[in-house]
Design a protein around this motif. Structure first.
Motif, PDB file in Angstrom:
ATOM      1  N   VAL A  47       0.834  -1.198   0.000  1.00 32.42           N
ATOM      2  CA  VAL A  47       0.000   0.000   0.000  1.00 32.42           C
ATOM      3  C   VAL A  47       0.870   1.249   0.000  1.00 32.42           C
ATOM      4  O   VAL A  47       0.700   2.137  -0.836  1.00 32.42           O
ATOM      5  CB  VAL A  47      -0.942   0.012   1.217  1.00 32.42           C
ATOM      6  CG1 VAL A  47      -1.734   1.313   1.271  1.00 32.42           C
ATOM      7  CG2 VAL A  47      -1.870  -1.192   1.189  1.00 32.42           C
ATOM      8  N   ALA A  48       1.800   1.328   0.933  1.00 36.00           N
ATOM      9  CA  ALA A  48       2.667   2.504   1.032  1.00 36.00           C
ATOM     10  C   ALA A  48       3.888   2.156   1.863  1.00 36.00           C
ATOM     11  O   ALA A  48       3.816   1.293   2.744  1.00 36.00           O
ATOM     12  CB  ALA A  48       1.926   3.682   1.651  1.00 36.00           C
ATOM     13  N   THR A  49       4.994   2.814   1.566  1.00 34.85           N
ATOM     14  CA  THR A  49       6.226   2.618   2.320  1.00 34.85           C
ATOM     15  C   THR A  49       6.844   3.961   2.679  1.00 34.85           C
ATOM     16  O   THR A  49       6.567   4.982   2.038  1.00 34.85           O
ATOM     17  CB  THR A  49       7.259   1.806   1.521  1.00 34.85           C
ATOM     18  OG1 THR A  49       7.562   2.501   0.306  1.00 34.85           O
ATOM     19  CG2 THR A  49       6.734   0.413   1.205  1.00 34.85           C
ATOM     20  N   ARG A  55      11.132   9.478   3.096  1.00 29.65           N
ATOM     21  CA  ARG A  55      10.753   9.342   1.684  1.00 29.65           C
ATOM     22  C   ARG A  55       9.633   8.305   1.585  1.00 29.65           C
ATOM     23  O   ARG A  55       9.757   7.210   2.094  1.00 29.65           O
ATOM     24  CB  ARG A  55      11.957   8.921   0.847  1.00 29.65           C
ATOM     25  CG  ARG A  55      13.002  10.018   0.767  1.00 29.65           C
ATOM     26  CD  ARG A  55      14.246   9.550   0.080  1.00 29.65           C
ATOM     27  NE  ARG A  55      14.942   8.526   0.853  1.00 29.65           N
ATOM     28  CZ  ARG A  55      16.260   8.378   0.869  1.00 29.65           C
ATOM     29  NH1 ARG A  55      17.015   9.206   0.164  1.00 29.65           N
ATOM     30  NH2 ARG A  55      16.820   7.403   1.559  1.00 29.65           N
ATOM     31  N   THR A  56       8.589   8.671   0.901  1.00 30.38           N
ATOM     32  CA  THR A  56       7.402   7.814   0.833  1.00 30.38           C
ATOM     33  C   THR A  56       7.112   7.364  -0.590  1.00 30.38           C
ATOM     34  O   THR A  56       7.541   7.980  -1.567  1.00 30.38           O
ATOM     35  CB  THR A  56       6.174   8.542   1.380  1.00 30.38           C
ATOM     36  OG1 THR A  56       5.876   9.673   0.540  1.00 30.38           O
ATOM     37  CG2 THR A  56       6.401   9.038   2.800  1.00 30.38           C
ATOM     38  N   SER A  57       6.359   6.279  -0.658  1.00 30.21           N
ATOM     39  CA  SER A  57       5.892   5.772  -1.932  1.00 30.21           C
ATOM     40  C   SER A  57       4.539   5.118  -1.699  1.00 30.21           C
ATOM     41  O   SER A  57       4.332   4.485  -0.662  1.00 30.21           O
ATOM     42  CB  SER A  57       6.880   4.759  -2.514  1.00 30.21           C
ATOM     43  OG  SER A  57       6.456   4.310  -3.778  1.00 30.21           O
ATOM     44  N   SER A  58       3.611   5.301  -2.640  1.00 29.62           N
ATOM     45  CA  SER A  58       2.277   4.743  -2.480  1.00 29.62           C
ATOM     46  C   SER A  58       1.849   4.025  -3.747  1.00 29.62           C
ATOM     47  O   SER A  58       2.244   4.399  -4.854  1.00 29.62           O
ATOM     48  CB  SER A  58       1.266   5.855  -2.170  1.00 29.62           C
ATOM     49  OG  SER A  58       1.590   6.538  -0.992  1.00 29.62           O
ATOM     50  N   ALA A  59       1.013   3.040  -3.556  1.00 25.38           N
ATOM     51  CA  ALA A  59       0.442   2.332  -4.696  1.00 25.38           C
ATOM     52  C   ALA A  59      -0.497   3.262  -5.456  1.00 25.38           C
ATOM     53  O   ALA A  59      -1.143   4.128  -4.857  1.00 25.38           O
ATOM     54  CB  ALA A  59      -0.304   1.091  -4.215  1.00 25.38           C
ATOM     55  N   ASP A  60      -0.582   3.073  -6.748  1.00 24.80           N
ATOM     56  CA  ASP A  60      -1.445   3.921  -7.578  1.00 24.80           C
ATOM     57  C   ASP A  60      -2.890   3.891  -7.097  1.00 24.80           C
ATOM     58  O   ASP A  60      -3.599   4.901  -7.174  1.00 24.80           O
ATOM     59  CB  ASP A  60      -1.373   3.474  -9.033  1.00 24.80           C
ATOM     60  CG  ASP A  60      -0.041   3.823  -9.689  1.00 24.80           C
ATOM     61  OD1 ASP A  60       0.256   3.237 -10.744  1.00 24.80           O
ATOM     62  OD2 ASP A  60       0.687   4.681  -9.145  1.00 24.80           O
ATOM     63  N   SER A  61      -3.315   2.747  -6.593  1.00 20.46           N
ATOM     64  CA  SER A  61      -4.714   2.589  -6.190  1.00 20.46           C
ATOM     65  C   SER A  61      -5.091   3.438  -4.979  1.00 20.46           C
ATOM     66  O   SER A  61      -6.282   3.644  -4.716  1.00 20.46           O
ATOM     67  CB  SER A  61      -5.001   1.115  -5.893  1.00 20.46           C
ATOM     68  OG  SER A  61      -4.144   0.652  -4.857  1.00 20.46           O
TER      69      SER A  61
END
Length: 129
Positions: A47-49, A55-61
């Motif tokens: 889902v997200a990290t 620093r973050t990253s998220s799923a497109d959904s």
């Protein structure tokens, strides 16, 4: 290392929930922590990290609806997932997880969950239409 999630529950579509995860016993200064989810009959998905540098990253959904954050000012590292505009398809068991890398792998990496060594027990999120 212990991870303990809280904050799950049932909500109607369009509502919000905030998940929390307390990470204790982790002494490494380098880490990547994140949220995963698994719906019945489906594979677990990222889902997200977030890494120790924020620093973050998220799923497109979930982009634009979910926000991952952390609080490591205290002895225990806390991970949060603010979930807004929830949809029925967000219904799943949500897990927090941690790994010792200083930079999180790309969130769309194959078998990303296999790289995380530490997992919580999960908290259920149910969104009704």
């Amino acid at each position: 290392v212990r991870l303990e999630e809280s904050g799950g529950g049932s909500v109607q579509a369009g509502g919000s929930l905030r998940l929390s995860c307390a990470v204790s016993g982790y002494s490494d200064s380098s880490y990547c922590i994140g949220w995963f989810r698994q719906a019945p009959g489906k594979e677990r998905e990222a889902v997200a990290t977030i890494d120790r540098h924020g620093r973050t990253s998220s799923a497109d959904s979930v982009k634009g609806r979910f926000t991952i954050s952390q609080d490591n000012a205290k002895n225990t590292l806390y991970l949060y997932l603010q979930m807004n505009s929830l949809k029925p398809e967000d219904t799943a068991m949500y897990y927090c997880a941690a790994m010792g890398w200083s930079i999180c792998p790309p969130i769309d990496s194959d078998y990303l969950d296999s790289r995380f060594a530490y997992w919580g027990q999960g908290t259920q999120v149910t969104v009704s239409s």
